[in-house]
Design an enzyme around this catalytic site. Structure first.
Site, PDB file in Angstrom:
ATOM      1  N   LYS A  17     -18.109  -8.758 -49.639  1.00 51.58           N
ATOM      2  CA  LYS A  17     -19.431  -8.187 -49.395  1.00 51.58           C
ATOM      3  C   LYS A  17     -19.437  -6.660 -49.519  1.00 51.58           C
ATOM      4  CE  LYS A  17     -20.102  -7.970 -45.127  1.00 51.58           C
ATOM      5  NZ  LYS A  17     -20.554  -7.078 -44.088  1.00 51.58           N
ATOM      6  N   THR A  18     -18.504  -6.026 -48.816  1.00 52.54           N
ATOM      7  CA  THR A  18     -18.453  -4.562 -48.859  1.00 52.54           C
ATOM      8  C   THR A  18     -18.137  -4.084 -50.264  1.00 52.54           C
ATOM      9  OG1 THR A  18     -17.556  -4.674 -46.644  1.00 52.54           O
ATOM     10  CG2 THR A  18     -17.500  -2.538 -47.708  1.00 52.54           C
TER      11      THR A  18
ATOM     12  N   ASP B   6     -26.512  -3.221 -45.138  1.00 48.84           N
ATOM     13  CA  ASP B   6     -25.381  -4.099 -44.857  1.00 48.84           C
ATOM     14  C   ASP B   6     -25.685  -4.893 -43.582  1.00 48.84           C
ATOM     15  OD1 ASP B   6     -22.918  -5.210 -45.021  1.00 48.84           O
ATOM     16  OD2 ASP B   6     -21.828  -3.480 -44.240  1.00 48.84           O
ATOM     17  N   GLU B   7     -25.074  -6.052 -43.413  1.00 48.85           N
ATOM     18  CA  GLU B   7     -25.253  -6.862 -42.192  1.00 48.85           C
ATOM     19  C   GLU B   7     -26.735  -7.021 -41.858  1.00 48.85           C
ATOM     20  OE1 GLU B   7     -22.638  -8.201 -41.040  1.00 48.85           O
ATOM     21  OE2 GLU B   7     -20.933  -6.815 -40.973  1.00 48.85           O
TER      22      GLU B   7
ATOM     23  N   GLN C 189     -23.286 -15.143 -39.468  1.00 47.95           N
ATOM     24  CA  GLN C 189     -22.569 -14.114 -38.709  1.00 47.95           C
ATOM     25  C   GLN C 189     -23.507 -13.264 -37.862  1.00 47.95           C
ATOM     26  OE1 GLN C 189     -19.008 -12.197 -40.453  1.00 47.95           O
ATOM     27  NE2 GLN C 189     -19.694 -13.077 -42.374  1.00 47.95           N
TER      28      GLN C 189
ATOM     29  N   ARG D 147     -11.858 -14.317 -39.349  1.00 44.42           N
ATOM     30  CA  ARG D 147     -11.094 -13.060 -39.419  1.00 44.42           C
ATOM     31  C   ARG D 147      -9.669 -13.343 -39.892  1.00 44.42           C
ATOM     32  NH1 ARG D 147     -14.627 -10.535 -40.575  1.00 44.42           N
ATOM     33  NH2 ARG D 147     -15.765 -12.486 -40.436  1.00 44.42           N
TER      34      ARG D 147
END
Length: 724
Positions: free
Chosen positions: A35-36, A220-221, A251, A607
DNA sequence: GCATGCAGCACTGCA
DNA sequence: TGCTGCATGC
């Protein structure tokens, strides 16, 4: 311009997202799907292909960590300087706007940020001034009420309390709180966002300026945006600029903070031309971990739907360990850490994740005992420590004398003879005349209402703060801090204190000077001429001091599941998977909140890159008393064949709890044919597990935690327990 | 006015 | 367990 380095190593969907033609886009990006990477490449792509100048880019994230990382990665990707590009969190963005346009926003130039501690204290003072009973109006609840209203974008005047006396009173408190903040030039976290929104809403020209400037808005997010943030983004976007938002409904873990998961769905209808892409290939975890996480999250309703997959290896099963208490859990975890370390795994590649900060202590103690270096994220952070906040309070007063929160903190610290009585007078005078405490104290002295002694004491304080502010003109930032510590006698104060913590406090104050010395105004990206002290104060409030000392030492990482979001580790331990703890007691009864807990579990699991552990304890000491909980439903929601139950290999050698109650025992010790941690059957109580024992012979008693009935002490001679 | 000690209470997560 | 408020005695 050669842009192959931006696209070559991407998969098809990633490349489509990065190189998409101008237009609004929603990227549903699963955990570990790059994503980043997509976000930063997109920005670099826009700039390198000449579609955007750095000045026209606005990239927003939620955490400082993410913002820093994003900027760093962009800088590596593009040749042009990134100066003038706005990459920051919603909160610092809002802060920056308010700093630049303080007049239009109706704030004093030196306004200060209230963190939640300060906010709590302010709420209490408001309640006191209104003569309200704290037991009937718990400050926490009031604080929560105010914040949730602000998150929704509601001012007291928007709220109707006519039908409900409780609501009506709450609104009046909210109103009074707002007045107190306005008087003191204080802005809490929610206020930053709401004010920044109102600033644009009520100021067409200003809004037009930013609409014109930011052609490319990247978020983002996105699943974590609240109502105000969404409305703010809506204001900013016109048909001329484009939105590129990245999010993952699975998330979303900040509902308690006002985040609206439905903003993702809304986005596609509010931006009708929007194109949606899904990133589902995961580059982080093993197949087993992904399947486990996918199965777990499938228990939630109303998902957008997404299935993570990997082309990588299946990997090892999830390891589940059910300890018989929290000490045993910690022992197991630390032993495993040691094993990984011996196998050559770096300590920083191991993370211990837990639901609430209170859980870290037992783990820390076990790590200390085994001499394994560790680092705890979150918890009480540097700028939140009392001694640091006290020093900061002086610095804040130097800039803004009306900062009541800071005034209250240090007016009599170190003690200079300003007692509760005098302060009461000052507070009364302040609320009667709608003055700040500083101004009210002045008034009382001018009118000779205060006794000479108290008046002199306060005058001393006034002179001190004024002289500190004068001196500051000619000093470097870190010298200003040193000057405050010396002149306000804070350092001496803590040096004289003889408690165990005093040494620590002195060190923290020294660290504060270091922090000031290292503080780089440029790092904050303020291109306006904000003075270093103001910038430092804002930094302290918005960044609470993560990343202090030891960052680079090889340490086992301890943090809450919330703060682990966005990070990855080869080895992850999720600790305390027990009903009541995780899912948390306060969330169990509400389906919506339970689903958020499940998403949190999903975040935790994803994670892990190589090995995931999920541990639980039959009994746990929490807030001073022992609790007994069932193992978390989340473990049961994972397919059995992906989980390996670790059986207890060894008993704990000793226990750190009340040693007078629990005699030391060795691993071979058997009481009446039973061992600690062993499962037993009782004729009427059912099955349970042996937790403890005391006494001998016919007086011997055992403590058993029964699955249905919880813990009971039984006289062994009568209990007739069958071992299973 | 101030230091000290004790009883009572709360306590998820974060910018 | 740890903070806060309150009572106490100086």
């Amino acid at each position: 311009m050669d842009i192959s380095h931006l696209l070559d190593d991407l998969n098809e969907v990633q490349r489509e997202a990065v190189a998409a033609a101008p237009g609004n886009m929603l990227i549903i990006a699963g955990a570990g799907s790059g994503k980043t990477r997509v976000l930063t490449r997109r920005i670099a792509y826009l700039i390198e292909t000449g579609q955007a100048s750095p000045l026209s880019v606005l990239a927003v994230t939620f955490t400082n960590k993410a913002a820093h990382e994003m900027r760093g990665r962009i800088e590596k990707l593009i040749s042009a300087p990134t100066r003038g590009m706005w990459v920051s969190t919603f909160h610092s963005l809002a802060h920056r706007l308010l700093r630049t346009h303080w007049r239009e926003a109706g704030l004093p130039q030196g306004f200060q940020i209230l963190d939640s501690q300060d906010q709590y204290r302010t709420v209490r003072n408001v309640l006191k001034a209104m003569d309200l009973d704290e037991t009937r109006w718990p400050p926490r609840q009031v604080q929560w009420f105010i914040n949730s209203k602000k998150d929704e974008g509601h001012r007291p005047k928007h709220l109707d309390g006519s039908s409900d006396a409780y609501q009506e009173r709450m609104i009046r408190i909210y109103q009074a709180y707002e007045e107190a903040c306005q008087r003191g030039g204080l802005v809490d976290f929610a206020e930053l966002l709401l004010r920044a929104y109102e600033l644009w809403l009520g100021n067409e020209q200003l809004l037009a300026h930013y609409q014109h400037r930011f052609h490319h808005i990247l978020v983002d997010e996105f699943q974590d945006t609240n109502a105000v943030q969404y409305a703010w983004l809506r204001l900013l976007s016109t048909s001329d600029n484009t939105m590129f938002v990245v999010g993952d409904d699975d998330q979303s873990i900040y509902g308690w903070r006002g985040a609206r998961i439905e903003n993702i769905q809304r986005f596609t209808s509010d931006y009708s031309s929007c194109k949606t892409l899904r990133l589902e290939q995961n580059y982080r975890s093993t197949g087993t971990i992904l399947t486990a996480a996918n199965t777990l999250i499938a228990n939630n309703d109303g998902r957008l739907g997404k299935n993570l997959w990997t082309s990588g290896e299946e990997g090892e099963p999830v390891l589940a360990y059910n300890a018989f208490n929290d000490l045993d859990e910690a022992r197991y975890i630390v032993e495993e850490c040691r094993r990984w370390q011996d196998k050559g795994c770096r300590r920083q590649d191991i993370a211990l994740l837990y639901r609430s900060n209170a859980q870290s202590r037992v783990l820390e103690e076990a790590l200390i005992a085994e001499r394994i270096p560790y680092r705890v994220y979150g918890g009480l952070r540097f700028f939140e420590r009392a001694e640091v906040k006290n020093a900061m309070a002086y610095l804040r007063l130097m800039i803004n004398r009306d900062d009541d929160a800071s005034f209250e903190r240090v007016v009599n610290l170190p003690t200079r003879g300003i007692g509760a009585r005098s302060l009461l007078l000052v507070r009364d005078c302040a609320s009667e005349n709608n003055l700040s405490l500083w101004a009210a104290a002045h008034k009382l002295i001018d009118n000779k209402i205060l006794k000479a002694r108290a008046a002199n004491a306060i005058m001393t304080f006034f002179t001190l703060v004024d002289s500190l502010a004068d001196a500051a003109m000619s000093l470097e930032l870190h010298e200003q801090v040193e000057h405050v510590l010396a002149q306000a006698a804070l350092m001496d104060h803590y040096r004289r204190e003889k408690s165990e913590k005093a040494q620590m406090r002195v060190e923290n104050l020294e660290e504060l000077v270091t922090a000031a010395r290292q503080f780089n105004v440029a790092a904050l990206e303020y291109d306006d001429d904000m003075d270093p002290l103001s910038a430092f104060l804002a930094h302290a409030a918005l960044e609470a001091g993560e990343g202090q000392a030891d960052e680079w030492e090889d340490c086992v990482q301890l943090m809450t599941l919330h703060s682990a979001k966005g990070l990855e580790f080869p080895v992850v331990f999720m600790c305390g998977l027990e009903e009541g703890l995780f899912p948390h007691q306060l969330s169990i009864d509400e389906p919506g909140r339970l689903e958020e807990e499940r998403r949190l579990c999903y975040v935790g699991m994803t994670r892990a890159m190589r090995q995931l552990y999920m541990t639980s304890a039959e009994s746990r000491r929490l807030h001073g008393n022992e609790t007994y909980n069932q193992r978390s439903r989340f473990i049961d929601e994972i397919p059995e064949d992906l989980v390996n139950e670790v059986r207890m290999t060894r008993q704990v050698k000793q226990t750190a709890y009340a040693s007078d109650l629990i005699p030391a025992f060795d691993s071979d010790h058997v009481i009446g044919g039973l061992k600690l941690g062993q499962r037993v059957m009782h004729n009427s109580f059912g099955e349970g597990i042996v937790l403890n024992y005391e006494g001998q012979g016919s007086h011997a008693r055992v403590q058993v935690n029964f699955d249905q009935l919880g813990s009971k002490w039984l006289v062994l001679a009568y209990a007739n327990l069958q071992s299973l």
